[in-house]
Design a protein around this motif. Structure first.
Motif, mmCIF file in Angstrom:
data_model
loop_
_atom_site.group_PDB
_atom_site.id
_atom_site.type_symbol
_atom_site.label_atom_id
_atom_site.label_comp_id
_atom_site.label_asym_id
_atom_site.label_seq_id
_atom_site.Cartn_x
_atom_site.Cartn_y
_atom_site.Cartn_z
ATOM 1 N N ILE A 1 11.054 7.241 -12.888
ATOM 2 C CA ILE A 1 10.027 6.872 -11.902
ATOM 3 C C ILE A 1 10.561 5.823 -10.940
ATOM 4 O O ILE A 1 10.337 5.888 -9.716
ATOM 5 N N ASN A 2 11.291 4.835 -11.460
ATOM 6 C CA ASN A 2 11.881 3.804 -10.594
ATOM 7 C C ASN A 2 12.813 4.423 -9.560
ATOM 8 O O ASN A 2 12.786 4.054 -8.374
ATOM 9 N N ALA A 3 13.655 5.363 -10.002
ATOM 10 C CA ALA A 3 14.598 5.994 -9.080
ATOM 11 C C ALA A 3 13.868 6.813 -8.013
ATOM 12 O O ALA A 3 14.205 6.736 -6.812
ATOM 13 N N GLN A 4 12.865 7.587 -8.432
ATOM 14 C CA GLN A 4 12.106 8.387 -7.464
ATOM 15 C C GLN A 4 11.353 7.500 -6.483
ATOM 16 O O GLN A 4 11.261 7.812 -5.283
ATOM 17 N N GLN B 1 0.825 -1.206 0.000
ATOM 18 C CA GLN B 1 0.000 0.000 0.000
ATOM 19 C C GLN B 1 0.863 1.261 0.000
ATOM 20 O O GLN B 1 0.538 2.255 -0.669
ATOM 21 N N LEU B 2 1.970 1.209 0.749
ATOM 22 C CA LEU B 2 2.876 2.357 0.782
ATOM 23 C C LEU B 2 3.502 2.587 -0.594
ATOM 24 O O LEU B 2 3.578 3.726 -1.066
ATOM 25 N N VAL B 3 3.934 1.515 -1.252
ATOM 26 C CA VAL B 3 4.531 1.630 -2.585
ATOM 27 C C VAL B 3 3.511 2.190 -3.578
ATOM 28 O O VAL B 3 3.824 3.069 -4.385
ATOM 29 N N ARG B 4 2.295 1.694 -3.520
ATOM 30 C CA ARG B 4 1.254 2.191 -4.426
ATOM 31 C C ARG B 4 1.002 3.673 -4.208
ATOM 32 O O ARG B 4 0.834 4.446 -5.170
ATOM 33 N N GLY B 5 0.952 4.091 -2.955
ATOM 34 C CA GLY B 5 0.716 5.502 -2.649
ATOM 35 C C GLY B 5 1.822 6.396 -3.196
ATOM 36 O O GLY B 5 1.548 7.448 -3.788
ATOM 37 N N HIS B 6 3.063 5.990 -3.004
ATOM 38 C CA HIS B 6 4.182 6.788 -3.519
ATOM 39 C C HIS B 6 4.157 6.830 -5.049
ATOM 40 O O HIS B 6 4.440 7.879 -5.644
ATOM 41 N N LEU B 7 3.833 5.703 -5.673
ATOM 42 C CA LEU B 7 3.794 5.662 -7.135
ATOM 43 C C LEU B 7 2.676 6.565 -7.668
ATOM 44 O O LEU B 7 2.858 7.263 -8.680
ATOM 45 N N ASN C 1 2.700 12.069 -21.390
ATOM 46 C CA ASN C 1 3.866 11.829 -22.246
ATOM 47 C C ASN C 1 5.143 11.713 -21.441
ATOM 48 O O ASN C 1 6.007 10.872 -21.729
ATOM 49 N N ASP C 2 5.269 12.549 -20.393
ATOM 50 C CA ASP C 2 6.456 12.470 -19.540
ATOM 51 C C ASP C 2 6.498 11.150 -18.783
ATOM 52 O O ASP C 2 7.563 10.539 -18.637
ATOM 53 N N ALA C 3 5.345 10.706 -18.291
ATOM 54 C CA ALA C 3 5.303 9.462 -17.529
ATOM 55 C C ALA C 3 5.643 8.256 -18.398
ATOM 56 O O ALA C 3 6.392 7.363 -17.988
ATOM 57 N N LEU C 4 5.095 8.233 -19.631
ATOM 58 C CA LEU C 4 5.331 7.088 -20.507
ATOM 59 C C LEU C 4 6.798 6.987 -20.921
ATOM 60 O O LEU C 4 7.285 5.886 -21.184
ATOM 61 N N GLY C 5 7.478 8.106 -20.962
ATOM 62 C CA GLY C 5 8.870 8.070 -21.400
ATOM 63 C C GLY C 5 9.878 8.171 -20.283
ATOM 64 O O GLY C 5 11.061 8.392 -20.553
ATOM 65 N N SER C 6 9.444 8.008 -19.028
ATOM 66 C CA SER C 6 10.369 8.218 -17.891
ATOM 67 C C SER C 6 10.262 7.108 -16.856
ATOM 68 O O SER C 6 10.287 7.376 -15.651
ATOM 69 N N ASN D 1 10.733 -1.963 -9.518
ATOM 70 C CA ASN D 1 10.748 -1.694 -10.949
ATOM 71 C C ASN D 1 9.320 -1.634 -11.482
ATOM 72 O O ASN D 1 8.509 -2.527 -11.223
ATOM 73 N N VAL D 2 9.039 -0.544 -12.236
ATOM 74 C CA VAL D 2 7.744 -0.411 -12.911
ATOM 75 C C VAL D 2 7.817 -1.230 -14.196
ATOM 76 O O VAL D 2 8.536 -0.875 -15.132
ATOM 77 N N ASP D 3 7.087 -2.327 -14.237
ATOM 78 C CA ASP D 3 7.136 -3.219 -15.399
ATOM 79 C C ASP D 3 6.276 -2.733 -16.549
ATOM 80 O O ASP D 3 6.614 -2.941 -17.717
ATOM 81 N N GLU D 4 5.184 -2.106 -16.240
ATOM 82 C CA GLU D 4 4.228 -1.743 -17.284
ATOM 83 C C GLU D 4 3.555 -0.435 -16.921
ATOM 84 O O GLU D 4 3.165 -0.217 -15.768
ATOM 85 N N LEU D 5 3.443 0.430 -17.917
ATOM 86 C CA LEU D 5 2.751 1.704 -17.734
ATOM 87 C C LEU D 5 1.999 1.984 -19.021
ATOM 88 O O LEU D 5 2.576 2.416 -20.011
#
Length: 290
Positions: A136-139, A111-117, A127-132, A159-163
């Motif tokens: 996003i993983n680092a943040q 739940q904490l990981v989901r909230g931060h994401l 567009n920024d999210a799809l290409g970054s 690691n974000v596997d799919e967006l």
């Protein structure tokens, strides 16, 4: 016989107590010993002894464990819906906090990981999210940090596997991509045609220039030849005697007299030659008959 049965029963009881008093904590595990339901101590891997029926051991794995967080929806800064799924690897660093401070430390961590994401992607345009994803993983890794003090867990990798945007947005993006490709193709075709026209025009202009240069060169060559002929003629005439010019003038008068014109203008020095002209001769002959 009675002694033997009692002895056997006693031995069995002792054996069962020894068996129940022995517990094995596997490698890379920790054992949490509870006495009458209350935590009393933590044991490392190996053989440990407890008091049967009074104490029990809860075994907690310290090994690195993978976890997959299934797809869920997030709204971006520009109100676009995207679905994401991620994987992470975590490790229990404090078995006591992991087991006793939370009813489900893993679910709390999820739940904490989901909230931060949600917070990270919610501050980004689509567009920024799809290409970054790497950004996003680092943040996300920085935002999660060390969860030992809260959940007794440390996240090793996330690691974000799919967006993926929603189907409606995907269709709109596909249309936009198709339009952009057609636009690019049209521009490329127009640029190609313009380049072709430019090259063709240049080739024609070069041909015209070359033709004009060739004609100019030919005219210059012809003029030079004519100039040379005239110079040679002048040089030859300069050395010719006076009788030559007189003979040429008389011959010219003869040719002129044979024509249809009746008016002839002559030098007085050549009047002696008028008899050679048919019209004048005819006049003279007519005058003689009269």
């Amino acid at each position: 016989m009675i002694f033997s049965i009692s002895t056997l029963f006693f031995v069995i009881i002792i054996a069962l107590l020894i068996i129940f008093a022995c517990s094995i904590v596997p490698q890379n595990y920790e054992g949490l010993v509870e006495t009458l339901g209350k935590y009393s101590k933590t044991e490392k891997a190996g053989l440990i002894f407890i008091i049967p029926l009074i104490q029990r051991v809860r075994k907690v794995s310290l090994a690195l464990q993978p976890l997959e967080i299934s797809k869920y929806s997030i709204i971006t800064k520009d109100n676009a819906e995207v679905s994401t799924s991620l994987t992470l690897n975590y490790q229990v660093t404090d078995s006591f906090k992991y087991f006793y401070n939370n009813t489900d430390s893993v679910e709390s961590m999820v739940q904490l990981v989901r909230g931060h994401l949600r917070d990270i992607i919610g501050r980004m345009d689509l567009n920024d999210a799809l290409g970054s994803t790497s950004q996003i993983n680092a943040q996300l890794a920085d935002a999660i940090g060390d969860l030992t003090n809260v959940y007794g867990i440390r996240v090793i990798r996330v690691n974000v596997d799919e967006l993926l945007p929603s189907k409606e947005i995907q269709r709109a993006m596909d249309k936009q991509l198709t339009a952009d490709r057609e636009k690019t193709a049209t521009i490329a075709k127009a640029e190609g045609e313009a380049r072709n026209i430019e090259l063709t025009t240049k080739a024609k202009n070069d041909a015209l220039v070359a033709t004009a240069k060739a004609k100019a060169e030919a005219i210059k060559t012809q003029a030079d030849a004519e100039k040379y002929r005239i110079e040679q003629l002048k040089a030859a005439l300069a050395d010719a005697p006076d009788d030559y010019f007189k003979n040429q003038s008389i011959a010219a008068f003869k040719d002129l007299a044979k024509g249809e014109n009746n008016l002839i203008v002559m030098d007085k020095d050549n009047l002696t030659q008028l008899g050679n002209i048919p019209a004048v001769r005819e006049i003279w002959e007519k005058q003689d008959q009269d």
